[in-house]
Write a protein that holds these residues in place. Structure first.
Motif, PDB file in Angstrom:
ATOM      1  N   ARG A 101      63.202  52.891  47.857  1.00  0.00           N
ATOM      2  CA  ARG A 101      63.592  53.846  48.891  1.00  0.00           C
ATOM      3  C   ARG A 101      65.113  53.911  49.013  1.00  0.00           C
ATOM      4  O   ARG A 101      65.808  52.928  48.719  1.00  0.00           O
ATOM      5  CB  ARG A 101      62.994  53.438  50.242  1.00  0.00           C
ATOM      6  N   PRO A 102      65.639  55.028  49.480  1.00  0.00           N
ATOM      7  CA  PRO A 102      67.088  55.127  49.727  1.00  0.00           C
ATOM      8  C   PRO A 102      67.532  54.073  50.731  1.00  0.00           C
ATOM      9  O   PRO A 102      66.773  53.730  51.654  1.00  0.00           O
ATOM     10  CB  PRO A 102      67.254  56.543  50.284  1.00  0.00           C
ATOM     11  N   PRO A 103      68.735  53.557  50.598  1.00  0.00           N
ATOM     12  CA  PRO A 103      69.200  52.521  51.522  1.00  0.00           C
ATOM     13  C   PRO A 103      69.261  52.988  52.977  1.00  0.00           C
ATOM     14  O   PRO A 103      69.167  52.167  53.899  1.00  0.00           O
ATOM     15  CB  PRO A 103      70.601  52.173  51.000  1.00  0.00           C
ATOM     16  N   GLU A 104      69.389  54.297  53.206  1.00  0.00           N
ATOM     17  CA  GLU A 104      69.461  54.810  54.580  1.00  0.00           C
ATOM     18  C   GLU A 104      68.083  54.869  55.252  1.00  0.00           C
ATOM     19  O   GLU A 104      67.997  55.018  56.475  1.00  0.00           O
ATOM     20  CB  GLU A 104      70.059  56.221  54.607  1.00  0.00           C
ATOM     21  N   GLN A 105      67.021  54.798  54.450  1.00  0.00           N
ATOM     22  CA  GLN A 105      65.682  54.994  55.005  1.00  0.00           C
ATOM     23  C   GLN A 105      65.204  53.732  55.715  1.00  0.00           C
ATOM     24  O   GLN A 105      65.159  52.649  55.138  1.00  0.00           O
ATOM     25  CB  GLN A 105      64.691  55.392  53.913  1.00  0.00           C
ATOM     26  N   ARG A 106      64.878  53.884  56.981  1.00  0.00           N
ATOM     27  CA  ARG A 106      64.341  52.794  57.779  1.00  0.00           C
ATOM     28  C   ARG A 106      62.866  53.062  58.062  1.00  0.00           C
ATOM     29  O   ARG A 106      62.410  54.199  58.016  1.00  0.00           O
ATOM     30  CB  ARG A 106      65.101  52.675  59.098  1.00  0.00           C
ATOM     31  N   GLY A 107      62.142  52.003  58.387  1.00  0.00           N
ATOM     32  CA  GLY A 107      60.725  52.138  58.658  1.00  0.00           C
ATOM     33  C   GLY A 107      60.303  51.347  59.884  1.00  0.00           C
ATOM     34  O   GLY A 107      61.037  50.489  60.391  1.00  0.00           O
ATOM     35  N   LEU A 108      59.105  51.661  60.369  1.00  0.00           N
ATOM     36  CA  LEU A 108      58.507  50.998  61.522  1.00  0.00           C
ATOM     37  C   LEU A 108      57.173  50.419  61.083  1.00  0.00           C
ATOM     38  O   LEU A 108      56.313  51.156  60.596  1.00  0.00           O
ATOM     39  CB  LEU A 108      58.309  52.005  62.658  1.00  0.00           C
ATOM     40  N   PRO A 109      56.960  49.099  61.234  1.00  0.00           N
ATOM     41  CA  PRO A 109      55.682  48.522  60.807  1.00  0.00           C
ATOM     42  C   PRO A 109      54.517  49.088  61.614  1.00  0.00           C
ATOM     43  O   PRO A 109      54.618  49.295  62.831  1.00  0.00           O
ATOM     44  CB  PRO A 109      55.855  47.024  61.076  1.00  0.00           C
ATOM     45  N   PHE A 110      53.418  49.332  60.925  1.00  0.00           N
ATOM     46  CA  PHE A 110      52.148  49.637  61.577  1.00  0.00           C
ATOM     47  C   PHE A 110      51.175  48.557  61.141  1.00  0.00           C
ATOM     48  O   PHE A 110      50.675  48.570  60.012  1.00  0.00           O
ATOM     49  CB  PHE A 110      51.636  51.025  61.198  1.00  0.00           C
ATOM     50  N   GLY A 111      50.962  47.585  62.009  1.00  0.00           N
ATOM     51  CA  GLY A 111      50.195  46.407  61.616  1.00  0.00           C
ATOM     52  C   GLY A 111      50.907  45.672  60.492  1.00  0.00           C
ATOM     53  O   GLY A 111      52.126  45.732  60.353  1.00  0.00           O
ATOM     54  N   GLU A 112      50.130  44.994  59.661  1.00  0.00           N
ATOM     55  CA  GLU A 112      50.703  44.254  58.543  1.00  0.00           C
ATOM     56  C   GLU A 112      50.689  45.050  57.247  1.00  0.00           C
ATOM     57  O   GLU A 112      51.360  44.665  56.283  1.00  0.00           O
ATOM     58  CB  GLU A 112      49.932  42.944  58.331  1.00  0.00           C
ATOM     59  N   ASP A 113      49.935  46.152  57.219  1.00  0.00           N
ATOM     60  CA  ASP A 113      49.658  46.816  55.945  1.00  0.00           C
ATOM     61  C   ASP A 113      50.453  48.079  55.689  1.00  0.00           C
ATOM     62  O   ASP A 113      50.513  48.547  54.547  1.00  0.00           O
ATOM     63  CB  ASP A 113      48.160  47.148  55.843  1.00  0.00           C
ATOM     64  N   TYR A 114      51.072  48.675  56.716  1.00  0.00           N
ATOM     65  CA  TYR A 114      51.712  49.977  56.557  1.00  0.00           C
ATOM     66  C   TYR A 114      53.124  49.962  57.127  1.00  0.00           C
ATOM     67  O   TYR A 114      53.463  49.160  57.997  1.00  0.00           O
ATOM     68  CB  TYR A 114      50.914  51.071  57.279  1.00  0.00           C
ATOM     69  N   THR A 115      53.917  50.925  56.658  1.00  0.00           N
ATOM     70  CA  THR A 115      55.235  51.195  57.228  1.00  0.00           C
ATOM     71  C   THR A 115      55.338  52.685  57.519  1.00  0.00           C
ATOM     72  O   THR A 115      55.049  53.517  56.644  1.00  0.00           O
ATOM     73  CB  THR A 115      56.357  50.781  56.262  1.00  0.00           C
ATOM     74  N   VAL A 116      55.722  53.023  58.731  1.00  0.00           N
ATOM     75  CA  VAL A 116      55.917  54.425  59.111  1.00  0.00           C
ATOM     76  C   VAL A 116      57.329  54.839  58.711  1.00  0.00           C
ATOM     77  O   VAL A 116      58.315  54.206  59.107  1.00  0.00           O
ATOM     78  CB  VAL A 116      55.706  54.625  60.620  1.00  0.00           C
ATOM     79  N   LEU A 117      57.415  55.915  57.926  1.00  0.00           N
ATOM     80  CA  LEU A 117      58.694  56.473  57.485  1.00  0.00           C
ATOM     81  C   LEU A 117      58.777  57.918  57.945  1.00  0.00           C
ATOM     82  O   LEU A 117      57.750  58.595  58.088  1.00  0.00           O
ATOM     83  CB  LEU A 117      58.799  56.445  55.954  1.00  0.00           C
ATOM     84  N   ILE A 118      59.977  58.425  58.131  1.00  0.00           N
ATOM     85  CA  ILE A 118      60.070  59.868  58.330  1.00  0.00           C
ATOM     86  C   ILE A 118      60.076  60.531  56.949  1.00  0.00           C
ATOM     87  O   ILE A 118      60.544  59.951  55.967  1.00  0.00           O
ATOM     88  CB  ILE A 118      61.292  60.278  59.165  1.00  0.00           C
ATOM     89  N   ASN A 119      59.523  61.712  56.889  1.00  0.00           N
ATOM     90  CA  ASN A 119      59.509  62.478  55.645  1.00  0.00           C
ATOM     91  C   ASN A 119      60.821  63.263  55.554  1.00  0.00           C
ATOM     92  O   ASN A 119      61.081  64.119  56.405  1.00  0.00           O
ATOM     93  CB  ASN A 119      58.311  63.425  55.619  1.00  0.00           C
ATOM     94  N   PRO A 120      61.655  62.974  54.550  1.00  0.00           N
ATOM     95  CA  PRO A 120      62.973  63.628  54.501  1.00  0.00           C
ATOM     96  C   PRO A 120      62.921  65.079  54.028  1.00  0.00           C
ATOM     97  O   PRO A 120      63.961  65.751  54.009  1.00  0.00           O
ATOM     98  CB  PRO A 120      63.749  62.758  53.519  1.00  0.00           C
TER      99      PRO A 120
END
Length: 324
Positions: free
Chosen positions: A84-103
């Motif tokens: 992923r691009p270094p600027e992209q941050r994520g939010l954990p959803f449980g242990e299995d997923y990461t929420v990302l914004i769609n650029p």
């Protein structure tokens, strides 16, 4: 302002905060989300429903993505954390997923939610996660594109989510189901309705307050679709909403990934690769000539090609109506 019957969850507050942070800190996201204000749209009306067209040139990456095995092997997986691009941050959803914004957004709020492991797009194991995500994101429609039904990363399992009510089907489905639907199954927990060709797309519409009941029905339908003999996962798109303590789930069985117009040359080409959003009545067109020239007859033809054929849909309905 919340829609009637909706309450924003704590998780959804954190997702909104992520969206705002990324739109400020990530130049690509800031440019493309701001660009949504310039996106053009027009409506094609049919009897009892509508199809919304959106001219969105930034979506060319998804609409024209090469999803064959060779092309996928030649590129890094953009959903894996280390790519992923270094600027992209994520939010954990449980242990299995990461929420990302769609650029490269379609909606004012557009998320991509990848699995934290590099495993292929295959809904069977992860169907309960689709339901839980929609419960935690009541302002969104959470959707799944099968590996041959619009997923631009079929090699890495993921969901997407977009602001609720931006696809026409969200506001039409109850009226459409009442007008053209056939009840296939109903008990105290779950109602399942089939909608046929009058709506251009064939679909199954579930309403239930029970996650377990939806899982049972999904397992049955997946088994019936497996009998069609498609290579790999049966072709499908799924839309999930959670409102007033009840899930609304829409399943589109599919026959084709892309219509013949996608592969045509010259004036006959229409660069349209239907995924969940298009099946939901919001047609994304990255080329202006397609946006300006697409007709109601084009849409009828394209949806007929990519949706399950009449004979198989009738057989599927008959099997569902048999009590388990």
């Amino acid at each position: 302002m919340q829609e009637s019957g909706m309450e924003q969850s704590d998780f959804e507050f954190r997702v909104d905060a992520l969206l705002e942070q990324q739109k400020q800190a990530w130049p690509l996201a800031k440019t493309n989300f701001s660009g949504l204000q310039q996106v053009q749209s027009r409506t094609i009306s049919f009897e009892g429903f509508k199809i919304q067209l959106q001219f969105n040139p930034e979506r060319i990456r998804s609409s024209a993505a090469k999803t064959d095995a060779h092309s996928i092997q030649q590129r890094a997986c953009f959903l894996c954390a280390n790519s992923r691009p270094p600027e992209q941050r994520g939010l954990p959803f449980g242990e299995d997923y990461t929420v990302l914004i769609n650029p490269f957004p379609i909606f004012e709020k557009h998320l991509t939610i990848p699995l934290n492991r590099h495993l292929p797009q295959e809904i069977a194991t992860y169907f309960p996660d689709l339901l839980e995500l929609s419960r935690q994101l009541p302002e969104y429609t959470v959707f799944y594109n099968g590996p041959k039904c619009g997923a631009s990363a079929p090699d890495h399992f993921h969901f997407q989510a977009g602001k609720h009510q931006l696809m026409p089907i969200n506001s039409e489905i109850e009226e459409v189901a009442n007008r053209w639907g056939e009840v296939l199954f109903q008990d105290e927990k779950t109602r399942l309705v089939a909608v046929g060709g009058n709506y251009l797309r064939k679909l199954l519409y579930f309403r239930s307050a029970s996650k377990e009941a939806l899982q049972v029905q999904m397992n049955r339908i997946r088994g019936f679709l497996d009998e069609r003999g498609q290579d790999g996962e049966p072709m499908m798109n799924l839309l999930a909403n959670y409102r007033a303590n009840e899930w609304e789930l829409i399943l589109f069985p599919r026959d084709q990934q892309r219509p013949r117009q996608f592969f045509a040359e010259g004036a006959g080409q229409i660069l349209l690769s239907p995924a969940s959003v298009e099946m939901g009545g919001l047609v994304i067109l990255p080329r202006k000539e397609d946006f300006e020239q697409l007709t109601a007859d084009d849409l009828r033809d394209i949806y007929e090609q990519v949706s399950i054929n009449d004979a198989d849909f009738e057989e599927l309905k008959a099997k569902i109506k048999q009590r388990p």
